[in-house]
Each structure stands twice: as C-alpha cells, then as structure tokens.
Design a protein around this motif. Sequence first.
Motif, PDB file in Angstrom:
ATOM      1  N   VAL A  55       0.895  -1.157   0.000  1.00  0.00           N
ATOM      2  CA  VAL A  55       0.000   0.000   0.000  1.00  0.00           C
ATOM      3  C   VAL A  55       0.933   1.206   0.000  1.00  0.00           C
ATOM      4  N   GLY A  56       1.180   1.717  -1.177  1.00  0.00           N
ATOM      5  CA  GLY A  56       2.234   2.719  -1.369  1.00  0.00           C
ATOM      6  C   GLY A  56       1.725   4.150  -1.220  1.00  0.00           C
ATOM      7  N   GLU A  73      -3.593   9.493   7.959  1.00  0.00           N
ATOM      8  CA  GLU A  73      -5.009   9.071   7.901  1.00  0.00           C
ATOM      9  C   GLU A  73      -5.312   8.493   6.529  1.00  0.00           C
ATOM     10  N   GLU A  74      -4.695   9.091   5.504  1.00  0.00           N
ATOM     11  CA  GLU A  74      -4.988   8.632   4.146  1.00  0.00           C
ATOM     12  C   GLU A  74      -4.383   7.254   3.862  1.00  0.00           C
ATOM     13  N   ILE A  75      -3.140   7.043   4.297  1.00  0.00           N
ATOM     14  CA  ILE A  75      -2.538   5.727   4.046  1.00  0.00           C
ATOM     15  C   ILE A  75      -3.337   4.665   4.806  1.00  0.00           C
ATOM     16  N   ASP A  78       3.347   1.689   3.320  1.00  0.00           N
ATOM     17  CA  ASP A  78       4.358   2.749   3.350  1.00  0.00           C
ATOM     18  C   ASP A  78       4.219   3.580   4.612  1.00  0.00           C
ATOM     19  N   MET A  79       5.342   3.870   5.249  1.00  0.00           N
ATOM     20  CA  MET A  79       5.380   4.897   6.297  1.00  0.00           C
ATOM     21  C   MET A  79       5.266   6.228   5.559  1.00  0.00           C
ATOM     22  N   PRO A  80       4.210   6.998   5.801  1.00  0.00           N
ATOM     23  CA  PRO A  80       4.097   8.250   5.049  1.00  0.00           C
ATOM     24  C   PRO A  80       5.153   9.257   5.474  1.00  0.00           C
TER      25      PRO A  80
END
Length: 273
Positions: free
Chosen positions: A42-43, A62-64, A83-85
């Motif tokens: 989940v990029g 919140e979006e990731i 992904d760590m944002p």
Amino acid sequence: MVIRVPDIRAWPPEASPLVAITAYDRPSALAVERAGFEIVLVGDSAAQVIHGRKHTTSLGMEEILIHLKAVRPFISHSLLVADMPFGPVQVGDRETKEAAVALVAAGAEAVKIEGGDASLGAIRRLTNHGIEVMGHLGLTPQSVHTLGGYKVQGTGRKAASQILKDALALEQAGAFAIVLECLPAPLAALITKRLSIPTLGIGSGSRCRGQILVFHDVVGWEGSSFKFLPHPFGDVSQHVDGALSRYKKEVQEGNYPEPDQSWELSPEEIEGL
Ligand code: KIV
C-alpha cells in the motif's frame, strides 16, 4: 502459497524472482490477489495515482490508513506492506513508533521506510520492537526536494559507495528487504550480491532479487511511463473508456435499460395515483 516476512527474508537464490506491486483499494486488491504476487505494497504513490497530486509527501497518515484498510480484507496470500508516510520519521522516534504501530494495527505485516543513514535509528528501533521493516534506497520520492527531482541516483563512485553502505547498514538494522529505486543496474546488482536479504528493483535493472511496480503503471490505467517502463503491460484505460461510451450510447439511443431489466406494477396498482 501464503508468503510471510520470513519467506521473503530467506528467499532462496534458486527461486524465481520476487514480484511485488502496489494496491490502494478493493478492486486493485482483488486483482493483485488473483494474480498472486509475493508482496503487495500500500504505497504512498496513492498520492499521485489515486489523488492526482504532485508528490508523495502530501499523503498523510489518515490517508494511508484508509487505503490500507480498503486493501487488507482482500489480501490473504501475499505479504502486505504499508508505506510509512512522510512525516513521522522526520518528526521523531515517538511519532515513528506510533505511526508504525497504527499501520500494523490496521493490518500491515511490515512497514516500508525510505532513506539510509537518517532512517537507520528509526528502523533499528522498530525491528527491535518486532515491527518488520522494508527499506527503500536510491530515488526516495519523499526526499524529492532534497534530490532536486525524480532522477536516477547513485551515479558516480561516491554516491554509489554511499548507497552500498546504506544498504548494508539497513540489513544490519534488521530490514528484511530493500527497494532499490532508479539506481544504475550494475550498482543494484552489486548491492543485491552483497546483501543476504532480497532487493526489489524499480528502474534498477534485472539483477535485483525481484521487481516492484505501481499498479496503475502496470495495467495502463492513467499511469505514467518511464525509461524503465515505457509501455504498460495492459490497457485498462481503453476498456474503461469503451465501457463508458457504450453505456452513454445505449442510454442515449434508448437501448438501456431493456424492459426486463426493471420491475412491473400492474395497471390496477398504478391507475389513478
Ligand atoms: O509508493 C510506492 O508505490 C513505492 C513503490 C514505487 C516502491 O514506494
């Protein structure tokens, strides 16, 4: 076959190359699950391919999490990495840990963290606490402003040597795999040879242990083309456009919906209403 972190960490040299891809929502998750990839990411490329923004730095926690929660129910065979944002690693240790815990709590089996030296401490702390980390070196899109654009990295002996050092340090820090983005192919090959954990290349040639690409670029659905992917592997946009224009035409010409595609009411029931 069900793939978990230890399977990736110890991917045998004689096994076929690892294949990884991104997913962001239910349809992409269902499609990649059917295709049977080893790793689904989940990029934060969701910023660009889903939200149409310029940089991945704009995608918040919140979006990731929204994308991760949309994908999680449909991935059972592949290893699911999130992904760590941009943000938590830059802000501090506590924020990094909280973000990683939130991602794992939402169903990620590992988190991907960009960067070498500057991310090393964070990666070590997370892996020491049982949170699995995938590294990401080379063109790290969250550092686009520092890098001065989206361009090949590791050119020249000094830069190449730093990236090799970073890769070895990431392995030491406990990373179970490393994405190598836009590195010269011989450098990616050398790093792959020196590491015991697998490398996943994107624009880094064929001698990585596997490859990773963005879903929309692969299927040809409003994706992008690059030197390393001049053409998509499919043309989903054409199918979508075809379906939409057929739908519009059928309605405009009075052919849709057909009589048996709706429900009847008897004349007595409708009369005099
Ligand atoms: O966010 C992303 O999709 C990625 C891959 C391109 C590796 O980081």
